[in-house]
Design an enzyme around this catalytic site. Structure first.
Site, PDB file in Angstrom:
ATOM      1  N   ILE A  55      -3.981  -1.015  -5.246  1.00 13.63           N
ATOM      2  CA  ILE A  55      -5.268  -0.446  -5.637  1.00 13.63           C
ATOM      3  C   ILE A  55      -6.130  -0.382  -4.388  1.00 13.63           C
ATOM      4  CG2 ILE A  55      -5.176  -1.123  -8.063  1.00 13.63           C
ATOM      5  CD1 ILE A  55      -6.871  -3.517  -7.482  1.00 13.63           C
ATOM      6  N   ASP A  56      -7.039   0.572  -4.369  1.00 17.30           N
ATOM      7  CA  ASP A  56      -7.844   0.806  -3.171  1.00 17.30           C
ATOM      8  C   ASP A  56      -8.634  -0.442  -2.772  1.00 17.30           C
ATOM      9  OD1 ASP A  56      -6.964   3.409  -3.102  1.00 17.30           O
ATOM     10  OD2 ASP A  56      -8.788   4.256  -3.988  1.00 17.30           O
ATOM     11  N   THR A  57      -8.976  -0.505  -1.508  1.00 16.18           N
ATOM     12  CA  THR A  57      -9.740  -1.641  -0.987  1.00 16.18           C
ATOM     13  C   THR A  57     -11.021  -1.864  -1.775  1.00 16.18           C
ATOM     14  OG1 THR A  57      -8.858  -1.365   1.259  1.00 16.18           O
ATOM     15  CG2 THR A  57     -10.954  -2.534   1.036  1.00 16.18           C
TER      16      THR A  57
END
Length: 237
Positions: A55-57
């Site tokens: 999942i994105d930062t």
């Protein structure tokens, strides 16, 4: 080093509540990442747990880790076979007229020297489908539950922009970035629920509480949110 909350644990899996701002993989420029926490997340096992997906930062919430190689292979296959239920909650920087729907847009990656790489909706891209429901709306912001069928890079972020007509609040790539509503410090997207089916065993199931920055930015919306778990989603368009 910040303690990471564990939402689910058994002999082959962990689901953690990944904090917003913590990359899953070490950035090229260095700096903190989830890798700094893996030794602590062994919890008595000999091996470090391994993230099954990304999942994105900026995205907070449910992240699945496998505790052994066999489990990693099975869980990866489950994601490929779409035997995984994923629900997200996002704050969209606009007021939506409809209450629910399905976004079916193919996505492709592009890159330029000025803007770097990003995803765009393109007929020749990879098919992607996201179901969505409106949860609440106030002062130009809409809280939305997203249920992606596919797992393309930046899928919900570009589907919000290209499918709903508004970017996620705080998105620096597809929107105006941090700053609106008194300080959205990140892309306002939260991986709220994860369910992974397992043959012969109970499913892996976890819900990540709504982060404090959601409640701080939109307290009235946060209080009115109903978790989408167990509800029927729109049929694929």
């Amino acid at each position: 080093m910040k303690t990471i909350e564990i939402l689910f644990e058994d002999g082959e899996a962990l689901v953690i509540d990944k904090p917003a701002g913590l990359p899953v993989e070490r950035p090229r420029a260095g700096g903190p990442s989830l890798e700094d926490h893996l030794d602590t997340l062994r919890l008595g096992f000999q091996r470090d747990p391994v993230p099954v997906h990304r999942i994105d930062t900026d995205t907070s919430g449910c992240l699945l880790l496998a505790r052994n190689p066999k489990a990693l292979k099975r869980f990866s296959s489950a994601f490929e076979a779409r035997a995984v239920t994923k629900h997200y909650i996002g704050l969209v920087a606009g007021e939506l007229a409809d209450d629910e729907g399905t976004i079916a847009l193919s996505l492709s990656k592009i890159s330029s020297a000025e803007k770097g790489w990003r995803m765009i909706a393109a007929k020749k891209g990879k098919p992607s489908v996201t179901h969505w429901k409106k949860l609440g709306m106030k002062d130009g912001v809409t809280a939305v539950a997203f249920a992606p069928e596919t797992g393309r890079t930046h899928q919900i972020r570009i589907h919000a922009l290209a499918g709903l007509g508004f970017p996620l609040l705080g998105d620096p790539v597809y929107g105006d970035g941090p700053g609106r509503l008194g300080g959205a410090g990140r892309t306002m997207l939260h991986a709220s629920e994860l369910v992974v089916q397992r043959e012969g065993k109970e499913p892996i199931s976890a819900i990540a509480p709504l982060p404090t920055d959601f409640a701080r930015l939109c307290p009235d919306i946060a209080e009115s949110i109903e978790w989408p778990a167990g509800k029927e989603w729109p049929a694929e368009a």
